[in-house]
Scaffold this motif. Structure first.
Motif, PDB file in Angstrom:
ATOM      1  N   UNK A 181       0.865  -1.179   0.000  1.00  0.00           N
ATOM      2  CA  UNK A 181       0.000   0.000   0.000  1.00  0.00           C
ATOM      3  C   UNK A 181       0.896   1.222   0.000  1.00  0.00           C
ATOM      4  N   UNK A 182       0.573   2.167  -0.866  1.00  0.00           N
ATOM      5  CA  UNK A 182       1.366   3.396  -0.977  1.00  0.00           C
ATOM      6  C   UNK A 182       0.536   4.572  -0.474  1.00  0.00           C
ATOM      7  N   UNK A 183       1.165   5.446   0.285  1.00  0.00           N
ATOM      8  CA  UNK A 183       0.448   6.644   0.745  1.00  0.00           C
ATOM      9  C   UNK A 183       0.401   7.656  -0.396  1.00  0.00           C
ATOM     10  N   UNK A 184      -0.410   8.691  -0.219  1.00  0.00           N
ATOM     11  CA  UNK A 184      -0.472   9.744  -1.236  1.00  0.00           C
ATOM     12  C   UNK A 184       0.836  10.536  -1.182  1.00  0.00           C
TER      13      UNK A 184
END
Lengths: 149, 133
Positions: free
Chosen positions: A110-113
């Motif tokens: 999962x990648x953050x903004x």
């Protein structure tokens, strides 16, 4: 995974993204012990999953404008500061996603903004990091991946 | 026949790029709508005629997986084809999205012709090919 393989994946991922989305060719890659330039546009995001850490890309404003113009199909003069930041954020997202998929195949992340800022990339704090600088005709692209493990 | 497309991506730059790729392709575009997340996309799907959805996975408020689930649960929307565009090139993610009902999966970065061909296939109702770079 060995640091050399992780770095190789990072260079491959960034080269592919820059060439296919911004039509910029990477001339060479150099190892730098630190990335201390203070007049940069940089974008950073966090990732979690099979490994955790953060990714950062930094370029000088002129290079950022060229990248944004090529990405959006407009001349660099037409690009607004906001558009430039959006493109640098998207490049951070694409390079990081591509890098993680290459380095930890079939693992989910999962990648953050991404967040875009001006100035020097924050100094490392005794962290395990992969640093590399790609040289293009249009300027240097500094890349950094900080890994938790 | 001209078609309507909905692009769901939290990156304005990526939405603009995708719109440009579609405009420059041979596809007959009627209308192109934008959404910054899955929730906005759902609202547009419920108020506009959409022929194909192009969605990112990693978005705030409602991500691409949740959007696919919502579309799959809605009998008025579940026939609208969804094409996923993501940086994630893992087989695990691809299989997960296809199991949720995605018709195709294109990885970023992509060549303009890769996206155009994938859209043509999806609109024609064909099975996916390997669109990973």
């Amino acid at each position: 995974m060995q640091t050399i393989a992780l770095k190789s994946s990072l260079v491959e991922a960034a080269s592919e993204v820059l060439e296919s989305m911004c039509f910029l060719n990477v001339l060479r890659e150099e190892e730098k012990k630190s990335q201390t330039e203070d007049a940069l546009i940089w974008s950073q995001l966090d990732f979690t999953g099979a490994n955790e850490g953060r990714f950062c890309i930094g370029v000088c404003p002129e290079t950022a404008m060229t990248m944004a113009g090529n990405f959006l199909g407009q001349s660099a003069e037409e690009i607004t500061t906001e558009q430039m930041r959006e493109v640098i954020n998207e490049l951070a997202n694409m390079i990081c996603g591509s890098y993680l998929s290459r380095s930890w195949k079939n693992s989910l992340f999962d990648l953050s903004h991404p967040v875009c800022k001006d100035g020097a990339i924050p100094a490392l704090r005794n962290e395990k990091a992969i640093l590399t600088t790609l040289t293009l005709d249009e300027g240097a692209v500094h890349l950094r991946v900080v890994l938790a493990t | 026949m001209a078609f309507n497309v909905l692009i769901a991506d939290d990156s304005p730059a990526m939405r603009k790029l995708i719109r440009r790729v579609i405009t420059l392709s041979s596809l007959d575009l009627h209308e192109c709508l934008d959404a910054g997340n899955g929730q906005e996309a759902l609202e547009l799907l419920r108020t506009h005629w959409i022929d194909i959805v192009l969605t990112d996975i990693n978005m705030p408020i409602m991500n691409g997986e949740q959007l696919l689930r919502e579309i799959g649960c809605d009998s008025l929307l579940d026939t609208i084809p969804v094409l996923v565009i993501s940086t994630d090139r893992s087989e695990t993610r691809l299989q997960r999205m296809m199991a949720l009902g995605a018709r195709d999966y294109v990885t970023k970065p992509f060549l303009p012709e890769t996206l155009g061909c994938a859209m043509e296939r999806v609109l024609a109702g064909d099975q996916r090919a390997d669109n990973r770079a």
